[in-house]
Design an enzyme around this catalytic site. Structure first.
Site, short mmCIF file in Angstrom:
data_model
loop_
_atom_site.label_atom_id
_atom_site.label_comp_id
_atom_site.label_asym_id
_atom_site.label_seq_id
_atom_site.Cartn_x
_atom_site.Cartn_y
_atom_site.Cartn_z
N GLY A 178 4.95 2.43 1.38
CA GLY A 178 5.91 3.27 0.69
C GLY A 178 6.31 4.46 1.55
O GLY A 178 7.49 4.77 1.70
N ASP A 179 5.31 5.09 2.18
CA ASP A 179 5.59 6.25 3.02
C ASP A 179 6.47 5.85 4.20
O ASP A 179 7.43 6.55 4.54
CB ASP A 179 4.29 6.87 3.55
CG ASP A 179 3.48 7.50 2.41
OD1 ASP A 179 4.07 7.73 1.33
OD2 ASP A 179 2.27 7.75 2.59
N SER A 196 0.83 -1.20 0.00
CA SER A 196 0.00 0.00 0.00
C SER A 196 0.87 1.25 0.00
O SER A 196 2.08 1.19 0.22
CB SER A 196 -0.88 0.01 1.25
OG SER A 196 -0.06 0.25 2.38
N LYS A 197 0.20 2.36 -0.22
CA LYS A 197 0.91 3.64 -0.22
C LYS A 197 1.56 3.88 1.14
O LYS A 197 2.65 4.44 1.23
CB LYS A 197 -0.09 4.75 -0.55
CG LYS A 197 0.56 6.11 -0.61
CD LYS A 197 -0.40 7.17 -1.07
CE LYS A 197 -0.40 8.40 -0.20
NZ LYS A 197 0.89 8.81 0.31
N ARG A 198 0.89 3.42 2.20
CA ARG A 198 1.46 3.60 3.53
C ARG A 198 2.80 2.90 3.70
O ARG A 198 3.71 3.41 4.35
CB ARG A 198 0.48 3.10 4.60
CG ARG A 198 -0.41 4.22 5.08
CD ARG A 198 -1.13 3.89 6.37
NE ARG A 198 -0.31 3.18 7.35
CZ ARG A 198 -0.80 2.29 8.21
NH1 ARG A 198 -2.06 1.97 8.15
NH2 ARG A 198 -0.02 1.71 9.08
#
Ligand code: GLU
Length: 510
Positions: free
Chosen positions: A270-271, A266-268
């Site tokens: 990546g963050d 998920s994008k999280r």
């Protein structure tokens, strides 16, 4: 069937930026088309206006362009089956929904949200094994199966809001084949009467998707695993329309997994772990900015190569593939059933491989633009030299600056650890002697400077390691960089002497 022209489509919904998983879906479609000499279409599935995000469609198109996946038909490109944006196809769908009603495969339903909620509450209270709008429950609801025909007609005439639902068979075994998963069997008892069409004139995803795949003569549907549960409905829709003979084959791609393999990427992730999950940087309508592979400095070829091996393998040891080679090697039957773990180190490795495939001249050009952005301009021969000396140590073009900034800027500080270890009493005096030797040289290339400096150190019986390390500290500010006399040759005599003078004046002897 085997003679059928291969036509595949990437059908994203413009609900935000394209995730890496979406890029992979697009890529596998693109490669499959290339491999089979077929067509790759882009269709924008924007029937759900509530989830529409401005800029997302443009982002998707720009991402495909950056990756080099040119679509043969699609928005802005045209083609015989257009328009390719579902909102532009809106008037086409109603007739198909009505056709299904006429053939008894679908029906009008007038239930209000309160009535639907009451149904769910009732089924819950009864502890019903399946709690949904289906063949068992529809008889108790407000629809054209349960109500007399004249009541239905007057409701429609009065403009009462309705939806058209698919009449899912009560308990039928649907057998299907998925290219990735093999045989898939589902009993319709588990499925509900999905809404196909709403009275605002908009089809839902399922109807629009199937109708468009049919009208666009799609031969293979290659999409994410999250759509596998929709496959039986889609197959039944083809059957209901009488389109079975030209029904596409299906291939559902397994998820991209987090680096630890636990769950969907998920994008999280990546963050938190510091890597992009989107091909291009994305600025959300809220102003929030998400990283992109392009802006992080990845070569698009490396990005695509990395993505291609997430869930597919060529069956050989080969790892480096150009887009064209992928188009020849790709094979849907070698797509994995299990999720593919994203590996950041591998992504970087691919970039390094592609960086090393560039010629020195190409790298010098790339480095020149990076320098220009920092307001630095140098002759190409100099950059070429620097690139040659440092390229083994870089993964991204932007790393050249980290490896080579001292060629352009004198150090502003000196590594304390090196000072402590090496800058002993007498160091400044020794370096000033070295400076004296360097100052006396006429030629100042790497070779002509090295010999006399070493001769001095040996003649005086100084510690070679200590002098060299301190000289490096004076020139670079820390103990990194290529061969010392390559550095002096590139920065030149004046700058070399100035840096030695500055270091001896500023570093206190330990
Ligand atoms: N619009 C769907 C999506 O965004 C497409 C699914 C399909 O390819 O059928 O994933």
């Amino acid at each position: 069937m085997s003679e059928r022209r291969v036509r595949v489509r990437f059908a994203p919904s413009p609900t935000g930026p394209l995730h890496m998983g979406g890029v992979r879906t697009a890529l596998f479609n693109y490669l499959f088309a290339k491999k089979n000499g077929g067509d790759f279409l882009l269709r924008i599935e924007d029937t759900d206006q509530t989830r529409y995000v401005p800029g997302a469609e443009q982002y998707i198109i720009e991402s495909l362009e950056w990756c080099g996946m040119q679509f043969d038909e699609g928005p802005g490109r045209g083609g015989e089956c257009g328009p390719y944006r579902q909102s532009d196809r809106k008037p086409m769908y109603r007739q198909y929904a009505i056709e299904l009603v006429a053939t008894g495969n679908a029906y009008y339903a007038f239930d209000t949200p309160e009535e639907l909620e009451a149904m769910r509450d009732r089924l819950k209270a009864e502890n019903a094994s399946v709690q949904q709008y289906n063949a068992t429950t529809r008889g108790q609801m407000q629809n054209s199966f349960s109500l007399p025909a004249d009541v239905v007609a007057s409701k429609l005439a009065a403009g009462e809001p309705y939806v058209i639902r698919f009449a899912m068979p009560l308990a039928e075994t649907v057998e299907m084949t998925d290219i990735v998963r093999g045989r898939v069997v589902v009993n319709t008892r588990e499925l509900d009467d999905k809404v196909l069409f709403k009275s605002d004139g908009m089809p839902t995803y399922h109807l629009a998707n199937v109708v468009d795949d049919h009208l666009m003569s799609i031969s293979h549907v290659i999409r994410g695993e999250e759509w596998l549960p929709s496959m039986p409905l889609h197959v039944l829709l083809y059957r209901a329309f009488g389109w079975e003979a030209t029904m596409p084959e299906f291939a559902h791609l397994a998820l991209l997994l987090k680096p630890d393999g636990k769950g969907k990427l998920s994008k999280r992730d990546g963050d938190q772990l510091g890597f992009p999950v989107f091909p291009l940087q994305w600025t959300a309508p809220s102003g929030e900015v998400s990283k992109g592979y392009r802006e992080e400095g990845y070569f698009k070829e490396a990005f695509i190569n990395m993505i291609s091996l997430l869930g597919w393998n060529p069956g050989t040891e080969q790892e480096i593939f150009s887009l064209e080679e992928l188009g020849q090697a790709f094979d849907l039957t070698r797509v994995s059933k299990s999720g593919a773990r994203f590996d950041l180190e591998k992504a970087k490795w691919f970039n390094q491989q592609y960086l090393r495939m560039q010629t020195d001249a190409q790298l010098a050009e790339l480095f020149a633009s990076d320098l220009l952005a920092r307001g630095i301009e140098r002759p190409m021969e100099v950059l070429l030299e620097i690139v040659k000396l440092t390229k083994e140590r870089v993964t991204f073009v932007k790393d050249f600056w980290d490896q080579a900034s001292f060629f352009f800027e004198a150090p502003v500080s000196y590594d304390e650890k090196v000072i402590k270890k090496r800058w002993k009493p007498g160091t400044s005096a020794m370096l000033n002697e070295v400076a004296g030797v360097l100052a006396s040289l006429d030629a100042f290339d790497a070779h002509s400077a090295e010999e006399p400096v070493k001769a001095l150190i040996e003649a005086k019986g100084y510690n070679m390691g200590q002098v060299m390390n301190c000289l490096r500290l004076a020139l670079v500010g820390e103990s990194k960089g290529p061969h010392l006399f390559d550095i002096t040759a590139i920065i030149g005599k004046t700058e070399t002497l100035a840096r030695i003078a500055r270091a001896t004046a500023n570093i206190a002897e330990a």
